[in-house]
Design an enzyme around this catalytic site. Structure first.
Site, PDB file in Angstrom:
ATOM      1  N   ASP A  90      -3.863  13.536  36.072  1.00 57.34           N
ATOM      2  CA  ASP A  90      -4.259  14.944  36.246  1.00 57.34           C
ATOM      3  C   ASP A  90      -3.117  15.833  36.729  1.00 57.34           C
ATOM      4  O   ASP A  90      -3.241  17.057  36.701  1.00 57.34           O
ATOM      5  CB  ASP A  90      -5.420  15.038  37.233  1.00 57.34           C
ATOM      6  CG  ASP A  90      -6.691  14.413  36.698  1.00 57.34           C
ATOM      7  OD1 ASP A  90      -6.925  14.522  35.483  1.00 57.34           O
ATOM      8  OD2 ASP A  90      -7.441  13.813  37.480  1.00 57.34           O
TER       9      ASP A  90
ATOM     10  N   GLY B 124      -9.325  16.225  33.175  1.00 56.44           N
ATOM     11  CA  GLY B 124      -8.904  17.338  34.033  1.00 56.44           C
ATOM     12  C   GLY B 124     -10.120  18.001  34.628  1.00 56.44           C
ATOM     13  O   GLY B 124     -10.724  18.877  34.019  1.00 56.44           O
TER      14      GLY B 124
END
Length: 423
Positions: free
Chosen positions: A147, A194
């Site tokens: 991420d 994400g």
């Protein structure tokens, strides 16, 4: 003169794995072996921190030099990872005390935890409590997260390879859809990871080098989703280019913070469990505009794609593992190894550090100047940041057309504590 006692080290992998987390493990183990006069054995936790709590330790000294080296090009977590968040010291001190008991039983004084924000928090608490229990542990956090949302470090090992995979995938899918758009699919939606930070979605934007290139639209968690504006943009792209390719982050959300794909439950870390956002967006397009669509979810494929890993990412992942051991030998404690971007015309980086008390539980979102004013794509500033991270190829060895990865023996260490611990 009496020889100074050598202490052992403990290494564990936490959370979702990456294409290069094992390169960090390789960096830790090879560096520790190079300092065998100062560090005894490196024990790994079977299934991450759970292995420490249950005293299920792996003796990495039983692995050959060749197999440890092969970790550098093997994806996933070689010793097993887990999504297990230790509660606060106030809520469950017993868990932390158990960790110290296990470390003490096995002469472990070095703790290398390879993970994201939650593992940074655990690393800090272990360091603090070990001092209180009069058995000091040098705790070094090794960054890892696809991420790319850890603070202080310029980027996170694992991200560059995911970014490369997403950029390549949306480019290739874009060519496919464009070739069939006249009579078939008009809209293609690709979902990427994400939850709160749109770094991976942004990486898809690298594929759009020229006017009309896919992706035409990127949906970021940082930009509130506006259905009307989105549908107008989709319709405009189909009319102008013949098709529309979209990259959407799983964490895309409305202005009130509601996720487009809220599944109504939480995961082991207490985070909202997200369902598939790609079919939600695709169906929205179908219902409102009537276009034929296809969607895909990159899911585990994006974080396991070692065959197309970024060479920069591999090098950095190994470097942070190596640096963790070197920092420990220098007496450092309660720090995270960082990657610092050099302020030079051509891309360069170096290893740095950040105090864990400032790292734990802090997420780094995309800066607004990395997203275009309309909220649907990346800016040149973002492109300049991302491009160096996906550069270079680092292919694993291939045999019979398939990549050859290593599976370690993972031999267990004999348990020394009578008291068992269940999680």
């Amino acid at each position: 003169m009496a020889r100074k006692k050598k202490y052992n080290a403990f290494y564990a992998q936490s959370g979702g794995v990456t294409a290069v987390i094992n390169a960090s493990a390789c960096g830790v183990i090879e560096t520790a072996r190079a300092h065998k006069d100062k560090i005894g054995k490196v024990y790994a936790g079977r299934n991450g921190i759970i292995g420490a709590l249950t005293e299920e330790l792996i003796d990495t000294s039983k692995e050959s030099k060749k197999d440890i080296a092969a970790l550098k090009y093997t994806p996933s977590g070689a010793f097993g990872s887990c999504r297990y968040k230790l509660k606060s010291l106030e809520q469950n001190r017993a868990e932390y005390e158990r960790l110290i008991e296990v470390f003490k039983a096995h002469d472990i004084r070095y703790f290398f935890y390879n993970g994201g924000g939650d593992s940074a928090d655990t690393c800090l608490k272990v360091s603090q409590l070990s001092e209180q229990m009069d058995y000091p542990i040098q705790a070094i956090h090794i960054p890892k997260t696809v991420d790319n949302d850890l603070p202080f470090t310029d980027n996170c090992p694992g991200f560059g390879s995911v970014a490369k995979y997403i950029g390549v995938s949306i480019r290739e899918a874009g060519f496919d859809v464009a070739s069939m758009a006249k009579t078939s699919t008009k809209v293609f939606v690709m979902e990427v990871m994400g939850r709160h930070a749109g770094w991976i979605a942004a990486a898809g934007g690298l594929a759009a080098e020229n006017e009309g290139d896919a992706p035409h639209i990127i949906l970021f968690p940082e930009i509130a989703f506006n259905k009307e504006k989105f549908l107008k943009r989709v319709d405009r792209c189909v009319k102008k280019y013949g098709y529309c390719a979209i990259v959407v982050s799983e964490g895309a959300q409305y202005k009130d913070g509601t996720f487009l794909a809220d599944a109504g439950s939480t995961d082991a870390f207490g985070h909202k469990q997200l369902g598939g956002v790609a079919p939600v967006v695709a169906q929205m397009v179908k219902d409102e505009l009537g276009h034929k669509y296809h969607w895909a979810v990159a899911d585990y494929l994006q974080r396991a794609a070692r065959h197309i890993a970024s060479a920069t990412d591999v090098d950095q992942a190994y470097a942070v593992g190596k640096a963790a051991v070197e920092y420990a030998l220098k007496g450092k404690n309660a720090v995270m190894v960082t990657i610092d971007r050099k302020k030079t015309k051509s891309y360069g980086w170096k290893i740095g550090e950040a105090p864990l008390e400032q790292v734990a539980n802090v997420e780094k979102m995309m800066p607004r100047n990395f997203i275009t004013r309309d909220g649907f794509h990346i800016t040149e500033a973002c492109r300049d940041y991302l491009l160096p991270l996906i550069k270079g190829e680092s292919y694993p060895p291939f045999k019979n057309g398939l990549p050859q990865y290593v599976t370690l023996k993972n031999k267990a260490v004999d348990k020394k504590l009578k008291k068992k611990f269940t999680v």
